[in-house]
Design a protein around this motif. Structure first.
Motif, PDB file in Angstrom:
ATOM      1  N   UNK A  47      33.726  24.930  36.234  1.00 51.98           N
ATOM      2  CA  UNK A  47      34.762  24.509  36.586  1.00 51.98           C
ATOM      3  C   UNK A  47      35.879  25.414  36.670  1.00 51.98           C
ATOM      4  N   UNK A  48      36.081  26.363  35.794  1.00 51.73           N
ATOM      5  CA  UNK A  48      37.090  27.222  35.998  1.00 51.73           C
ATOM      6  C   UNK A  48      36.686  28.560  35.422  1.00 51.73           C
ATOM      7  N   UNK A  49      37.628  29.507  35.623  1.00 48.97           N
ATOM      8  CA  UNK A  49      37.275  31.129  34.965  1.00 48.97           C
ATOM      9  C   UNK A  49      36.937  30.946  33.599  1.00 48.97           C
ATOM     10  N   UNK A  50      37.726  30.163  32.966  1.00 53.93           N
ATOM     11  CA  UNK A  50      37.660  30.279  31.446  1.00 53.93           C
ATOM     12  C   UNK A  50      36.222  29.644  31.224  1.00 53.93           C
ATOM     13  N   UNK A  99      48.187  27.431  34.689  1.00 52.51           N
ATOM     14  CA  UNK A  99      48.322  28.487  33.704  1.00 52.51           C
ATOM     15  C   UNK A  99      47.110  29.336  33.412  1.00 52.51           C
ATOM     16  N   UNK A 100      45.744  28.724  33.446  1.00 52.75           N
ATOM     17  CA  UNK A 100      44.789  29.452  33.320  1.00 52.75           C
ATOM     18  C   UNK A 100      43.562  29.705  34.673  1.00 52.75           C
ATOM     19  N   UNK A 102      43.088  30.047  38.796  1.00 51.52           N
ATOM     20  CA  UNK A 102      43.512  30.033  40.299  1.00 51.52           C
ATOM     21  C   UNK A 102      43.508  28.776  40.826  1.00 51.52           C
ATOM     22  N   UNK A 103      44.637  28.796  41.928  1.00 52.78           N
ATOM     23  CA  UNK A 103      44.507  27.379  42.304  1.00 52.78           C
ATOM     24  C   UNK A 103      43.794  27.320  43.857  1.00 52.78           C
ATOM     25  N   UNK A 104      42.904  26.128  44.092  1.00 54.40           N
ATOM     26  CA  UNK A 104      42.303  26.205  45.174  1.00 54.40           C
ATOM     27  C   UNK A 104      43.340  26.383  46.653  1.00 54.40           C
ATOM     28  N   UNK A 105      42.687  27.090  47.572  1.00 52.65           N
ATOM     29  CA  UNK A 105      43.692  27.135  48.856  1.00 52.65           C
ATOM     30  C   UNK A 105      42.606  26.903  50.010  1.00 52.65           C
ATOM     31  N   UNK A 150      38.886  27.077  42.502  1.00 52.03           N
ATOM     32  CA  UNK A 150      39.380  27.891  41.525  1.00 52.03           C
ATOM     33  C   UNK A 150      38.350  28.647  40.759  1.00 52.03           C
ATOM     34  N   UNK A 151      36.709  28.381  41.075  1.00 52.43           N
ATOM     35  CA  UNK A 151      35.594  29.115  40.414  1.00 52.43           C
ATOM     36  C   UNK A 151      35.181  30.296  41.430  1.00 52.43           C
TER      37      UNK A 151
END
Length: 189
Positions: A47-50, A99-100, A102-105, A150-151
């Motif tokens: 779900x995220x880069x983290x 904060x952690x 990227x925003x989807x675009x 974001x991923x």
């Protein structure tokens, strides 16, 4: 018959080393299993880069413990710490997603490719065409939008039964206003 020394040389390791390897492998496996059960199903999501970084790091830790280059205790500690960091990051994301992550675009609005966004995000037309094919898109008229998530995954939103997408789906996506305006104009016709 084979002596212990000849078996060890055949296997490349003495029995004691092989036993240690087996115990370490089972131990780190069980550690990851327990921590994943405590942390929940989201542990290995993308779900995220983290989440991505934690997944890669856990794999590396498991491999190094299984190869006995890292002790079981050190590996187990690292696993617990990484999942703890992931838990904290998830908590922080609830308050400030940017904060952690990227925003989807939006990369495409309908059939219109947003070349400026693609250049900035380092996405090629070939990448988009591939995702369109994988989504069974046969005509660009069916495309509502294409979103870089974001991923790093690319999502293709297609029109179903002539309906526009629910605005909530695009709520956190940069460039969504252009998609919603285009769909509103299309529905007014």
């Amino acid at each position: 018959m084979f002596s212990e020394a000849s078996v060890a040389s055949l296997l490349g390791s003495p029995w004691g080393d092989l036993a240690l390897l087996a115990i370490s492998s089972v131990g780190i496996y069980l550690t990851v299993l327990v921590v994943v059960r405590l942390n929940g199903l989201r542990s290995f999501s993308k779900m995220s880069s983290v989440d991505f970084v934690v997944t890669i790091a856990i794999g590396s830790i498991v491999a190094s413990v299984a190869a006995t280059t890292t002790s079981l205790a050190a590996g187990a500690c690292a696993v617990v710490v990484l999942f703890g960091v992931q838990f904290l990051a998830t908590t922080l994301r609830r308050h400030d997603r940017g904060l952690l992550d990227n925003n989807p675009e939006v990369l495409m609005v309908g059939p219109d490719v947003r070349h400026d966004v693609m250049r900035r995000r380092r996405v090629t037309e070939g990448d988009i065409r591939s995702k369109l094919r994988a989504s069974d898109v046969v005509t660009l008229d069916d495309v509502v939008c294409v979103v870089l998530e974001t991923t790093g995954d690319v999502s293709v939103i297609t029109r179903r039964d002539g309906a526009a997408p629910d605005p909530w789906i695009l709520d956190d996506v940069a460039g969504a206003e252009a998609v919603l305006e285009r769909e509103a104009r299309r529905l007014r016709r």
